[in-house]
Design an enzyme around this catalytic site. Structure first.
Site, PDB file in Angstrom:
ATOM      1  N   SER A 412     -12.499 -54.780   4.797  1.00  0.00           N
ATOM      2  CA  SER A 412     -11.978 -53.730   5.676  1.00  0.00           C
ATOM      3  C   SER A 412     -12.983 -53.363   6.754  1.00  0.00           C
ATOM      4  O   SER A 412     -12.617 -52.795   7.769  1.00  0.00           O
ATOM      5  CB  SER A 412     -11.706 -52.448   4.889  1.00  0.00           C
ATOM      6  OG  SER A 412     -11.111 -52.697   3.673  1.00  0.00           O
ATOM      7  N   HIS A 433      -6.869 -59.144   6.947  1.00  0.00           N
ATOM      8  CA  HIS A 433      -6.983 -57.777   6.449  1.00  0.00           C
ATOM      9  C   HIS A 433      -5.599 -57.239   6.108  1.00  0.00           C
ATOM     10  O   HIS A 433      -4.834 -56.844   6.998  1.00  0.00           O
ATOM     11  CB  HIS A 433      -7.678 -56.902   7.505  1.00  0.00           C
ATOM     12  CG  HIS A 433      -7.929 -55.506   7.044  1.00  0.00           C
ATOM     13  ND1 HIS A 433      -7.828 -54.412   7.864  1.00  0.00           N
ATOM     14  CD2 HIS A 433      -8.259 -55.018   5.819  1.00  0.00           C
ATOM     15  CE1 HIS A 433      -8.090 -53.323   7.174  1.00  0.00           C
ATOM     16  NE2 HIS A 433      -8.351 -53.665   5.933  1.00  0.00           N
ATOM     17  N   GLU A 445      -3.757 -57.569   9.730  1.00  0.00           N
ATOM     18  CA  GLU A 445      -4.688 -57.744  10.850  1.00  0.00           C
ATOM     19  C   GLU A 445      -5.426 -59.061  10.605  1.00  0.00           C
ATOM     20  O   GLU A 445      -6.081 -59.220   9.574  1.00  0.00           O
ATOM     21  CB  GLU A 445      -5.703 -56.591  10.900  1.00  0.00           C
ATOM     22  CG  GLU A 445      -5.145 -55.289  11.435  1.00  0.00           C
ATOM     23  CD  GLU A 445      -6.192 -54.167  11.527  1.00  0.00           C
ATOM     24  OE1 GLU A 445      -5.982 -53.227  12.284  1.00  0.00           O
ATOM     25  OE2 GLU A 445      -7.224 -54.239  10.812  1.00  0.00           O
ATOM     26  N   ASN A 483      -8.156 -48.963  11.011  1.00  0.00           N
ATOM     27  CA  ASN A 483      -9.107 -48.079  10.334  1.00  0.00           C
ATOM     28  C   ASN A 483     -10.147 -47.522  11.300  1.00  0.00           C
ATOM     29  O   ASN A 483     -10.629 -46.408  11.128  1.00  0.00           O
ATOM     30  CB  ASN A 483      -9.803 -48.807   9.185  1.00  0.00           C
ATOM     31  CG  ASN A 483      -8.848 -49.031   8.014  1.00  0.00           C
ATOM     32  OD1 ASN A 483      -7.838 -48.343   7.887  1.00  0.00           O
ATOM     33  ND2 ASN A 483      -9.159 -50.006   7.176  1.00  0.00           N
TER      34      ASN A 483
END
Ligand code: NAD
Length: 698
Positions: A412, A433, A445, A483
């Protein structure tokens, strides 16, 4: 004999005329198709056809209206003009459906005298998902054919198969074999038998005597999930008109609802996302003809939360997968979690037991790392978030995996280039991801490292697509797109709590905006200890979050976090949390005040937009809409709001700039100083929608 406009081929098979829509790839009903159909119907009538068959060439019947014609002056003939000609035809017009009959495509079929279909396919009215209602009679004809079931189809927008359509009553026959031949024979027999075809518009048997109480109950149930979205409500109103008004008046009501909704902001947002999801599949530096490497077996390293979800995704979509763990015990746990998850779906009736068997058979487990990896075409690593561990694993993968196998990490936050440096094949390394729960969340992702090749990206995208994911290719940075942007919201959440808001205020504002779940309830769901561990590792503090975690309140799993949870995990505001917040504020000498909802919303969304702008400046995302697609598919952002960058555009970038500058000053958060891209676009009077994409490194 075959002739026609080029967009509609006209063939004659004895006394039956065939009109074949030929507008590849999906036979949208663009102006030339509508004109061709009208001409063909007139010619067939003139020639004394006994019956007319309407069919699509290529992959399907028709995917519906040409959406690029929306918002432009409408060229005649309209679809209703075509439908009038069908309904006025002496010879029965039979729609022969294979593959997709969606939106205007299905409305065309519904206006015909009868419908036959090949098995399977997708028949539906998905307009609600683009923010409007079917606009060419679908909401009036379908209820007249199938009654109240039409409400569910139109409000959900979900298609059905031909077999299901026959059961519901809007397909007359499912035909085996070559459809055109079978449909011509069917139409000829039907016409010869003297069968009288009742047009949908003339039918009343399914709508009469229908107590509206049942309608209202069904509508209420269907609308419960749509919250702030307007189009499902519009669909209910349009279908209600079918039950309560004469046909022509119902059409008018439908038309009015269509016009209002199609020109509204929500529909604009939904179409932005719809086209954005397609656009995101065109990746700078990856030519469309890049051939993905063939992937027949996926190997997932780690059978924890993410590894399990990724393995399930693969098996769910028929891709053989091996889960690798360090011990038999951990492996057993990982595999059991997958099976238990499938079993729950079986128990709820949403999965057939034999389908669960099929999926289970595709999932193997192994504790023999080398032997498992040797069989891999693609490896996805999902072990602990620790660079040393990941580098060790990638070094070993590189030694064991066959040459040409792609090696991906589900990290991440970690640097993909550093992970790739542990291998001798950095061109075959990328990030994949996934989002938790990985078997449910659609977003993937795909992280492009400095050396990742176009073919590696194409391979990851191909696999993503095969296992039901929505790919967005992003650049390598801490947190990637999603994120990284939500990370900038965190400090404002803390400040808002400190300055006067309570968790329930913040979540209420975000949920009223349309988010699936507010940020604090989301934190409780994910576990507050995770954020605390990240802060510890980074040496940062969040006084309120830290104070809450210090009380052993880790969120849902401990029954308490920002909220209290009952035995059904239903959240309740907690006076103890309020006390913690007041204590911290007092200790920090912050005077609390009443904070308006609009301020809460702006202070949570603007930092994300600002970081989104930086992400664009750096080329981490190729286009603003890629960012919106990330948020809609991975972060519970309602598609009808279009995503953060769309939101910024609708506010206007001058306003965005000024508000950011104001909040940067007022809160002392340098992150809120307007990003140079926002400054530039605002000064030019530009927007994210119209900006030129920065050149992207290949
Ligand atoms: P987890 O702790 O649930 O699972 C990790 C698993 O990896 C454990 O079962 C462990 O036994 C196994 N493992 C460790 N070393 C191994 C090795 N050498 N060989 C085989 N298996 C090994 O962690 P998780 O939440 O699944 O996260 C895994 C990765 O996914 C992390 O990089 C994390 O940052 C990332 N990620 C997590 C989330 C999330 O929401 N949890 C979301 C996206 C990405």
């Amino acid at each position: 004999m075959a002739e026609g406009s080029g967009f509609v081929e006209h063939a004659v098979d004895g006394d039956v005329h065939v009109l074949r829509i030929a507008n590849p790839p999906v036979n949208t009903l663009r102006t030339e198709v509508r004109a061709g159909l009208l001409d063909g119907l007139r010619a067939a009538q003139k020639a004394g056809a006994r019956a007319v068959v309407l069919i699509g060439s290529g992959r399907g019947f028709s995917a519906g209206a040409e959406m690029t014609e929306f918002g432009k002056p409408r060229q005649p003939p309209s679809l209703p003009d075509v439908f009038d000609a069908i309904e006025a035809s002496d010879a029965p017009v039979v729609a022969a459906i294979h593959g997709n009959a969606l939106g205007g495509g299905l409305e065309l079929a519904l206006a015909c005298h009868a419908r036959v279909a090949s098995p399977g396919g997708q028949l539906g009215l998905p307009e609600v998902k683009r923010g409007f209602v079917p606009g060419a009679g679908g909401t009036q004809r379908l209820p007249r054919l199938i009654g109240l079931e039409a409400l569910r189809m139109i409000v959900s927008g979900e298609p059905v198969t031909a077999e299901e359509a026959q059961r519901l009553g809007f397909v007359d026959a499912v035909l085996q074999g070559e459809l055109e031949k079978a449909a011509v024979a069917w139409a000829r027999d039907a016409a010869a038998s003297g069968r009288r075809f009742a047009l949908a518009r003339d039918r009343t048997d399914k709508i009469q005597g229908q107590g509206m109480a049942a309608f209202d109950a069904a509508a209420q149930k269907l609308l419960a999930r749509s919250r702030g979205q307007e189009s499902p409500k519009g669909c209910v109103e349009a279908v209600r008109a079918a039950f309560t008004l004469p046909f022509e008046e119902g059409l008018k009501r439908e038309r009015d609802l269509f016009q209002t909704l199609v020109s509204g902001e929500q529909s604009k947002a939904l179409r932005h996302v719809f086209f954005g999801e397609r656009e995101a599949q065109r990746v700078p530096g990856v030519p469309a003809d890049t051939k993905p490497l063939p992937v027949q077996r996926l190997v997932v390293i780690g059978g924890g939360t993410m590894g399990g979800g990724i393995a399930m995704s693969a098996a769910n979509f028929g891709l053989p997968v091996t889960m690798v763990e360090t011990s038999a015990e951990a492996l057993g746990k990982g595999l059991n979690r997958c099976r238990a998850n499938w079993q729950r779906t079986v128990d709820s009736g949403r999965l057939k037991p034999e389908e669960m068997e099929r999926r289970s058979a595709l999932l193997k487990g192994s504790t023999d790392f080398d032997a498992a990896v040797r069989e891999a075409d693609l490896v996805v690593e999902a072990v602990f978030e620790d660079m040393a561990v990941k580098k060790e694993i990638f070094g070993r993968l590189d030694k064991v995996a066959r040459p040409g196998a792609v090696l991906a990490s589900n990290t991440s936050t970690l640097d993909i280039d550093e992970i790739a440096s542990a291998t001798s094949r950095p061109e075959l390394v990328c990030g994949m991801h996934f989002f938790s729960p990985a078997n449910v969340m659609r977003l993937l992702e795909i992280v492009r490292g400095a050396k990742t090749s176009a073919q590696t990206l194409a391979t990851a995208m191909d696999v993503g697509k095969r296992i039901g994911k929505l790919n967005v290719v992003v650049g390598n940075c801490d947190g990637f797109v999603g994120n990284r942007m939500t990370g900038k919201r965190g400090p404002q959440v803390e400040k808002l709590l400190l300055e006067g808001a309570l968790p329930q205020d913040i979540d209420r504002v975000m949920e009223a905006y349309g988010m699936a779940m507010g940020p604090l309830a989301t934190g409780d769901l994910a576990g507050l200890d995770i954020g605390a561990a990240v802060r510890k590792a980074r040496g940062t503090v969040a006084p309120i979050a830290d104070a809450i975690v210090a009380k052993g309140r880790f969120g849902q799993k401990t029954g308490a976090g920002y909220y209290r949870y009952d035995e059904n995990r239903k959240r309740q505001p907690d006076p103890e949390v309020e006390k913690i917040i007041l204590d911290v504020a007092e200790k920090m000498q912050v005077r609390r005040r009443k904070i308006e909802d609009s301020e809460i919303l702006e202070r949570l969304l603007l930092p994300m937009v600002n970081e989104g702008a930086r992400i664009l400046e750096e080329g981490i995302a190729a286009r603003p809409v890629d960012i919106d697609v990330v948020f809609v598919n991975g972060f519970g952002w309602p598609a009808w709001r279009g995503g953060p960058m769309f939101w910024a555009d609708s506010l206007g970038l001058e306003q965005v700039r000024d508000k950011l500058a104001h909040y940067a000053e007022a809160t002392g958060d340098p992150n809120l100083r307007p990003a140079p891209l926002i400054e530039r676009l605002a000064a030019e009077g530009g927007s994210f929608a119209t900006m030129k994409a920065p050149a992207q490194a290949a």
